[in-house]
Design a protein around this motif. Structure first.
Motif, PDB file in Angstrom:
ATOM      1  N   ASP A  73      62.763   4.462   9.970  1.00 46.81           N
ATOM      2  CA  ASP A  73      63.021   4.778  10.949  1.00 46.81           C
ATOM      3  C   ASP A  73      61.551   5.226  11.230  1.00 46.81           C
ATOM      4  O   ASP A  73      61.213   5.939  10.408  1.00 46.81           O
ATOM      5  N   MET A  74      60.251   5.189  12.310  1.00 47.35           N
ATOM      6  CA  MET A  74      58.107   5.909  11.997  1.00 47.35           C
ATOM      7  C   MET A  74      58.955   7.419  12.532  1.00 47.35           C
ATOM      8  O   MET A  74      57.847   8.227  11.881  1.00 47.35           O
ATOM      9  N   LEU A  75      59.914   7.194  13.561  1.00 50.86           N
ATOM     10  CA  LEU A  75      59.811   8.956  13.801  1.00 50.86           C
ATOM     11  C   LEU A  75      61.056   9.889  13.176  1.00 50.86           C
ATOM     12  O   LEU A  75      62.011   9.202  13.198  1.00 50.86           O
ATOM     13  N   SER A  76      60.616  10.808  12.606  1.00 48.24           N
ATOM     14  CA  SER A  76      61.551  11.658  11.873  1.00 48.24           C
ATOM     15  C   SER A  76      62.392  12.277  13.056  1.00 48.24           C
ATOM     16  O   SER A  76      62.342  12.643  13.926  1.00 48.24           O
ATOM     17  N   TYR A  77      63.778  12.390  12.340  1.00 45.11           N
ATOM     18  CA  TYR A  77      64.812  12.863  13.392  1.00 45.11           C
ATOM     19  C   TYR A  77      65.050  14.337  14.301  1.00 45.11           C
ATOM     20  O   TYR A  77      65.554  14.566  14.126  1.00 45.11           O
ATOM     21  N   GLN A  78      64.797  14.902  12.318  1.00 42.70           N
ATOM     22  CA  GLN A  78      64.482  16.242  12.425  1.00 42.70           C
ATOM     23  C   GLN A  78      63.629  17.155  13.328  1.00 42.70           C
ATOM     24  O   GLN A  78      63.977  18.263  13.973  1.00 42.70           O
ATOM     25  N   ASP A  79      62.252  16.373  13.493  1.00 42.39           N
ATOM     26  CA  ASP A  79      61.093  17.370  14.394  1.00 42.39           C
ATOM     27  C   ASP A  79      60.751  15.929  14.781  1.00 42.39           C
ATOM     28  O   ASP A  79      59.310  16.548  15.442  1.00 42.39           O
ATOM     29  N   LEU A  80      60.758  15.075  14.831  1.00 43.23           N
ATOM     30  CA  LEU A  80      60.415  14.002  15.743  1.00 43.23           C
ATOM     31  C   LEU A  80      58.406  13.468  15.451  1.00 43.23           C
ATOM     32  O   LEU A  80      57.765  13.161  16.546  1.00 43.23           O
ATOM     33  N   THR A  81      58.044  13.828  13.956  1.00 48.91           N
ATOM     34  CA  THR A  81      56.986  13.233  13.415  1.00 48.91           C
ATOM     35  C   THR A  81      56.660  12.227  13.186  1.00 48.91           C
ATOM     36  O   THR A  81      57.839  11.240  12.398  1.00 48.91           O
ATOM     37  N   LEU A  82      55.722  11.548  13.466  1.00 48.05           N
ATOM     38  CA  LEU A  82      55.510  10.482  12.479  1.00 48.05           C
ATOM     39  C   LEU A  82      55.503  10.316  10.893  1.00 48.05           C
ATOM     40  O   LEU A  82      54.811  10.792  10.562  1.00 48.05           O
ATOM     41  N   PHE A  83      55.826   9.005  10.398  1.00 48.67           N
ATOM     42  CA  PHE A  83      56.150   8.591   9.579  1.00 48.67           C
ATOM     43  C   PHE A  83      54.295   8.925   8.556  1.00 48.67           C
ATOM     44  O   PHE A  83      53.948   8.243   9.217  1.00 48.67           O
ATOM     45  N   HIS A  84      55.014   9.957   7.616  1.00 46.79           N
ATOM     46  CA  HIS A  84      53.638   9.923   6.563  1.00 46.79           C
ATOM     47  C   HIS A  84      53.402  10.162   5.403  1.00 46.79           C
ATOM     48  O   HIS A  84      52.908  11.167   4.638  1.00 46.79           O
ATOM     49  N   MET A  85      54.156   9.388   4.861  1.00 44.34           N
ATOM     50  CA  MET A  85      54.139   9.771   3.043  1.00 44.34           C
ATOM     51  C   MET A  85      53.453   8.076   2.717  1.00 44.34           C
ATOM     52  O   MET A  85      53.085   7.187   3.640  1.00 44.34           O
TER      53      MET A  85
END
Length: 199
Positions: A133-145
């Motif tokens: 998923d492109m959004l973090s379920y923890q803080d809803l930030t965008l995938f950033h790796m």
């Protein structure tokens, strides 16, 4: 060494709509591709829902879609898609890839992303589809790796698992003076079965 394909970047695919993500999950979770000796080699993390939910692509899509709806402004893309493929020499046991795939999606889940896997054994070269998923379920930030960060961590997992589960049919050579000796291949039937935990 297995090949890691970064589908979004290598093929310029975005999965820009929710329907794209749903179609990808349905393709990856296809029972004709993922069923082995009565077992489905698919799963999802980090949620601890019953197994029937974790092996259902529509249920996994609902988990991801719910996450997107929490960030009400988010318009996509909706997923990262990775494929890790193995040669026949690298992987003799299809079921061994279940543990490898679970370790790989744990890498993403531990960093806050819903991740799913599907092991495909219907082709000559076994491979694992990883959908994140492109959004973090923890803080809803965008995938950033970064791609390099992902690749180095996946390779580290593969290196550990190679020592446990994989047997190479490729002969190893050692040179002593002017003579070359071929190593005796390992007999797979004499290796302890690590895969009894697959149910």
């Amino acid at each position: 060494m297995p090949i890691i394909k970064f589908v979004n970047e290598d093929e310029n695919i975005e999965y820009a709509k929710e329907q794209d993500l749903c179609s990808l999950l349905c393709y990856a979770f296809d029972s004709e591709k993922t069923e082995f000796q009565g077992h489905r080699l698919v799963g999802c993390k980090p949620f601890g829902f019953p197994q029937e939910y974790m092996t259902n692509p529509l249920a996994v899509h609902e988990f991801m879609e719910f996450n997107h709806k929490r960030q009400y402004k988010y318009q996509g893309p909706f997923a990262k898609h990775r494929v890790i493929s193995f040669t026949q020499q690298e992987c003799l046991y299809l079921r061994s890839l279940k543990s490898v795939a679970e370790d790989i999606i744990s890498f993403y889940a531990d960093r806050g992303y819903v991740a799913a896997y599907a092991v495909h054994g219907n082709t000559k070269n076994y491979h694992i589809h990883v959908i994140v998923d492109m959004l973090s379920y923890q803080d809803l930030t965008l995938f950033h790796m970064s791609r390099g960060y992902e690749a180095s961590n996946i390779n580290a997992i593969l290196n550990v698992r190679f020592q446990q589960y994989f047997v190479s049919k490729i002969p190893k050579y050692k040179t002593f003076k002017d003579r070359t000796f071929e190593a005796v291949p390992i007999d797979p039937s004499k290796i302890e079965n690590f895969f009894e935990d697959v149910k």
